[in-house]
Design an enzyme around this catalytic site. Structure first.
Site, mmCIF file in Angstrom:
data_model
loop_
_atom_site.group_PDB
_atom_site.id
_atom_site.type_symbol
_atom_site.label_atom_id
_atom_site.label_comp_id
_atom_site.label_asym_id
_atom_site.label_seq_id
_atom_site.Cartn_x
_atom_site.Cartn_y
_atom_site.Cartn_z
ATOM 1 N N LEU A 151 0.861 -1.183 0.000
ATOM 2 C CA LEU A 151 0.000 0.000 0.000
ATOM 3 C C LEU A 151 0.895 1.231 0.000
ATOM 4 O O LEU A 151 1.822 1.325 0.806
ATOM 5 C CB LEU A 151 -0.890 0.034 1.253
ATOM 6 C CG LEU A 151 -2.287 -0.585 1.176
ATOM 7 C CD1 LEU A 151 -2.998 -0.373 2.521
ATOM 8 C CD2 LEU A 151 -3.126 -0.026 0.052
ATOM 9 N N ASP A 152 0.632 2.175 -0.901
ATOM 10 C CA ASP A 152 1.409 3.412 -0.939
ATOM 11 C C ASP A 152 1.283 4.159 0.389
ATOM 12 O O ASP A 152 0.269 4.027 1.090
ATOM 13 C CB ASP A 152 0.909 4.318 -2.066
ATOM 14 C CG ASP A 152 1.147 3.712 -3.438
ATOM 15 O OD1 ASP A 152 2.081 2.912 -3.574
ATOM 16 O OD2 ASP A 152 0.377 4.049 -4.363
#
Length: 310
Positions: free
Chosen positions: A48-49
Site C-alpha cells: 500500500l502506498d
C-alpha cells in the site's frame, strides 16, 4: 565447525491484518509489527502506498509461506479522483504535469465505467515497482527518466461511482484482481474524459480472504506497548493473529491424522482415500488437529507435500 546461528525472535506464525494509516509505508509497517511481536520473520501481501490507508495483511513466521495465495486474491478499494490535474505519480505526491479547466458530468463518468470493467489493458504508473531492464520504474522516474512501460492485462470485477460531491471530485469503489493500479485508473479516466485526473484519496477495505472487520488499527497495537509485563503484552498481541491456514481457504482442504502429519513433515507423500477424496488437484492443503501441516499436490491417489509447516 561452527553451529548454525539461532534465529532471533519468537517462532510465532499467523496473519495480522493491519489497518495501515496514511503516511506510513508498507515496509515500515512490517518492521513495526515484527518488532512488536518479537517475530523471527515477517512479510506483507500487497504493498500500500504511504498515501493510502486500509488493509495490509502481514504474515509472521511460517505464514510468510502463504503470502503468494493472498497476493493473488481479489481486492476492494475506495478512491477519490480529483479532476483538472494530472501528476507524475498519478497521486498527490507527484508534480503537476498537465492541467485542464474541463470538468466531467456525472453522466459522462457513469458512461465510461463499463469500458473499464472486465479484463482490460492497463499501463502501470511511471512511479511503480515494475522492473524495466532490471531496474524499478520508480527509481528511474526519480532520476527524471520517462520510460516506456508495456501495458498488461488486469481484471476489474466491479467498478462503481459512489458520489460526485462537487465538480472537482468523484468517489469510486473498485473490486479488482492482482496487479491492478488504482492510480492508473484515475489517470486513464481523466485522459479519456478530457479533463485529466489523479488520486487524492485511497483506502483498501478488503484483501481476499480477509474480511474488513478483521483489521486492527496501528494505534491499538501501539497502545499495547504500555503493558509492562512482557508475557502479558505478547499474549495480548498474539490474540489478534489469524491462523495461517485462513490464507488458503480458496484451496481444497484435507483433514489428516497424526501419523499422516508425521509423514508429511518428513517430506513423504500420504495416500488419499475415501469416496469424497479429491482425485487431482494442483494445490491443496492438509491440517491435523486444526493446525496447518502442508501445502501440496494431489494425484494418483496421493497427497505430495510441496511446503511443510512446523
Amino acid at each position: 565447525m561452527s553451529k548454525p546461528r539461532k534465529p532471533k525472535g519468537r517462532p510465532i506464525s499467523g496473519w495480522l491484518i493491519l489497518d495501515k494509516p496514511v503516511d506510513f509505508g508498507s515496509t515500515e509497517a512490517v518492521s513495526k509489527i515484527k518488532w512488536l511481536f518479537k517475530a523471527q520473520k515477517a512479510g506483507h501481501a500487497g504493498t500500500l502506498d504511504p498515501l493510502a490507508s486500509g488493509m495490509l495483511p502481514i504474515a509472521l513466521g511460517d505464514a510468510t509461506k502463504t503470502v503468494p495465495y493472498v497476493m493473488d486474491g481479489r481486492k476492494i478499494y475506495e478512491f477519490t479522483v480529483t479532476w483538472g490535474e494530472e501528476r507524475a505519480s498519478d497521486d498527490l505526491e507527484g508534480e503537476i504535469t498537465a492541467t485542464s479547466d474541463t470538468r466531467p458530468s456525472e453522466e459522462d463518468i457513469r458512461a465510461l465505467l463499463p469500458k473499464y470493467t472486465g479484463v482490460i489493458q492497463q499501463v502501470p504508473p511511471q512511479f511503480s515497482a515494475i522492473k524495466i531492464s532490471g531496474e524499478r520504474a520508480y527509481d528511474l522516474a526519480r532520476e527524471g527518466e520517462t520510460v516506456e512501460i508495456p501495458s498488461r492485462e488486469v481484471e476489474i470485477f466491479r467498478l462503481t461511482l459512489l458520489a460526485c460531491p462537487d465538480a472537482d471530485t468523484a468517489h469510486f469503489e473498485v473490486e479488482c484482481g492482482k496487479g491492478t493500479y488504482v492510480r492508473a485508473l484515475a489517470r486513464d479516466f481523466g485522459r479519456e474524459l478530457g479533463c485529466y485526473g489523479h488520486i487524492s484519496g485511497l483506502r483498501r477495505s478488503f484483501v481476499a480472504p480477509f474480511a474488513e472487520e478483521t483489521m486492527v488499527p496501528l494505534a491499538d497495537l501501539v497502545a499495547l506497548e504500555e503493558i509492562e509485563d512482557a508475557d502479558e503484552r505478547l499474549a495480548a498481541l498474539d490474540a489478534l493473529l489469524i491462523d495461517t491456514a485462513e490464507a488458503l481457504s480458496s484451496l481444497p482442504h484435507l483433514v489428516i491424522n497424526d501419523d499422516q502429519a508425521h509423514r508429511l513433515k518428513m517430506g513423504n507423500p500420504i495416500l488419499v482415500r475415501g469416496r469424497d477424496a479429491p482425485i487431482a488437484e494442483t494445490e491443496a492443503y492438509a491440517t491435523a488437529r486444526g493446525k496447518l501441516i502442508a501445502i501440496g499436490e494431489i494425484g494418483q491417489g496421493e497427497f505430495r507435500p510441496k511446503r511443510v509447516f512446523v
